[in-house]
Design a protein around this motif. Structure first.
Motif, mmCIF file in Angstrom:
data_model
loop_
_atom_site.group_PDB
_atom_site.id
_atom_site.type_symbol
_atom_site.label_atom_id
_atom_site.label_comp_id
_atom_site.label_asym_id
_atom_site.label_seq_id
_atom_site.Cartn_x
_atom_site.Cartn_y
_atom_site.Cartn_z
ATOM 1 N N ARG A 157 0.825 -1.213 0.000
ATOM 2 C CA ARG A 157 0.000 0.000 0.000
ATOM 3 C C ARG A 157 0.862 1.268 0.000
ATOM 4 N NH1 ARG A 157 -3.100 -3.582 3.315
ATOM 5 N NH2 ARG A 157 -5.186 -3.933 2.423
ATOM 6 N N GLN A 183 -9.571 8.281 -11.634
ATOM 7 C CA GLN A 183 -10.875 8.583 -11.060
ATOM 8 C C GLN A 183 -11.222 7.563 -9.977
ATOM 9 O OE1 GLN A 183 -12.613 11.399 -12.038
ATOM 10 N NE2 GLN A 183 -10.707 11.767 -13.192
ATOM 11 N N GLY A 184 -11.938 7.993 -8.976
ATOM 12 C CA GLY A 184 -12.378 7.087 -7.928
ATOM 13 C C GLY A 184 -11.339 6.936 -6.827
ATOM 14 N N ASP A 185 -11.665 6.089 -5.888
ATOM 15 C CA ASP A 185 -10.819 5.863 -4.722
ATOM 16 C C ASP A 185 -9.894 4.682 -4.992
ATOM 17 O OD1 ASP A 185 -9.629 5.615 -2.290
ATOM 18 O OD2 ASP A 185 -11.469 5.206 -1.153
ATOM 19 N N ALA A 186 -8.626 4.974 -5.225
ATOM 20 C CA ALA A 186 -7.658 3.917 -5.522
ATOM 21 C C ALA A 186 -7.479 2.982 -4.336
ATOM 22 C CB ALA A 186 -6.320 4.533 -5.920
ATOM 23 N N SER A 187 -7.538 3.514 -3.131
ATOM 24 C CA SER A 187 -7.323 2.691 -1.937
ATOM 25 C C SER A 187 -8.370 1.594 -1.820
ATOM 26 C CB SER A 187 -7.355 3.567 -0.678
ATOM 27 O OG SER A 187 -6.288 4.485 -0.670
ATOM 28 N N THR A 188 -9.615 1.926 -2.114
ATOM 29 C CA THR A 188 -10.685 0.929 -2.034
ATOM 30 C C THR A 188 -10.454 -0.191 -3.029
ATOM 31 O OG1 THR A 188 -12.279 2.604 -1.307
ATOM 32 C CG2 THR A 188 -13.168 0.568 -2.240
ATOM 33 N N THR A 189 -10.028 0.178 -4.245
ATOM 34 C CA THR A 189 -9.780 -0.819 -5.287
ATOM 35 C C THR A 189 -8.630 -1.744 -4.906
ATOM 36 O OG1 THR A 189 -10.516 0.784 -6.949
ATOM 37 C CG2 THR A 189 -9.297 -1.129 -7.744
ATOM 38 N N TRP A 238 -7.112 1.632 -11.899
ATOM 39 C CA TRP A 238 -7.298 3.032 -11.493
ATOM 40 C C TRP A 238 -6.622 3.979 -12.464
ATOM 41 C CZ3 TRP A 238 -3.547 6.470 -9.137
ATOM 42 C CH2 TRP A 238 -4.108 7.655 -8.635
ATOM 43 N N ALA A 269 -0.828 7.832 -5.588
ATOM 44 C CA ALA A 269 -1.986 8.666 -5.276
ATOM 45 C C ALA A 269 -1.600 10.082 -4.858
ATOM 46 C CB ALA A 269 -2.807 8.011 -4.173
#
Length: 252
Positions: A81, A164-170, A158, A88
């Motif tokens: 991570r 776009q969107g939340d990279a961490s969630t993916t 991502w 990010a």
């Protein structure tokens, strides 16, 4: 100075193309000399990946600071991570680099060599944690490869979406598969109705770590019809083998 060189390089890469841009062009736009460039970057390829050395050092330090209380599979997932956080920090730059890397085979090969270094760092940590276990080295290498594959699959998804969107969630979703397959389950208090055998098994599993379950084979009807065989010379670097596989499969 370092950031100015990176900014100048990417401006020229976008305007002229990577191959058509020289180090002299970059330093001229940045208003510095060649010595200044090579003080920060050993080559033109390195200016495309200016943050990976720092990230690799952070990952190595993070793993080195691990204690016996850290579940090893969860620890390497957390280490991966750190790479995501690096991307990010600057989504627009990360997307530009992704698109550029797809267009230049030499950069793609360079990136694969960087990915292999991350994987090696994870594997070395896991090997140390699994010392003395049956097939400990094999399990360490397999888990490290699985972490990198899961992380990169989610990261590239991502990047393809232009950040776009939340990279961490993916990424968390992808790494969850690795954790569930190889990691030790969360420790839970035994209920009053648990038998002595169950309690003993739970204690043993917590102490010994992951049991490395065998993953089920997919149903025969879902197996692919084609088989890809890659022949490589002995001693070929891992990134070269991976490049041949991805080229054959036509993947990003």
């Amino acid at each position: 100075m370092r950031d100015a060189l990176v900014a100048a390089a990417f401006r020229l890469f976008l305007e002229r193309g990577y191959e058509q841009t020289t180090v002299d062009d970059i330093v001229a736009l940045a208003g510095v000399g060649r010595r200044s460039f090579f003080r920060y970057f050993p080559s033109k390829e390195d200016v495309v990946f200016p943050d990976h050395e720092r990230c690799l050092a952070d990952m190595t330090a993070f793993l080195a600071a691990s204690g016996k209380e850290h579940e090893p599979v969860r620890r390497v997932c957390d280490a991966a991570r750190l790479v995501l956080l690096m991307y990010a920090e600057n989504p627009s730059f990360s997307v530009q680099r992704y698109r550029l890397t797809k267009q230049v085979p030499g950069l793609r090969a360079y990136e694969l060599s960087v990915v292999w270094r991350y994987e090696r760092a994870l594997a070395e940590y896991l090997r140390g944690r699994f010392t003395g276990r049956p097939d400990g080295t094999l399990h360490a290498d397999v888990i490290a490869a699985a972490v990198v594959a899961a992380h990169n699959n989610a990261l590239r998804s991502w990047l393809r979406s232009a950040g776009q969107g939340d990279a961490s969630t993916t990424v968390d979703h992808a790494l969850g598969y690795v954790q569930s397959a190889f990691g030790a389950p969360p420790t839970a208090s035994a209920s009053s109705t648990s038998t002595a055998t169950t309690a003993t098994t739970a204690t043993t599993a917590t102490t010994a770590g992951p049991a490395f379950p065998s993953l089920p084979m997919p149903p025969t009807g879902n197996m692919p019809d084609d088989v890809v065989v890659v022949v490589s010379r002995r001693g070929a670097p891992l990134w070269r083998v991976v490049q041949e596989i991805e080229t054959t499969l036509g993947r990003d």
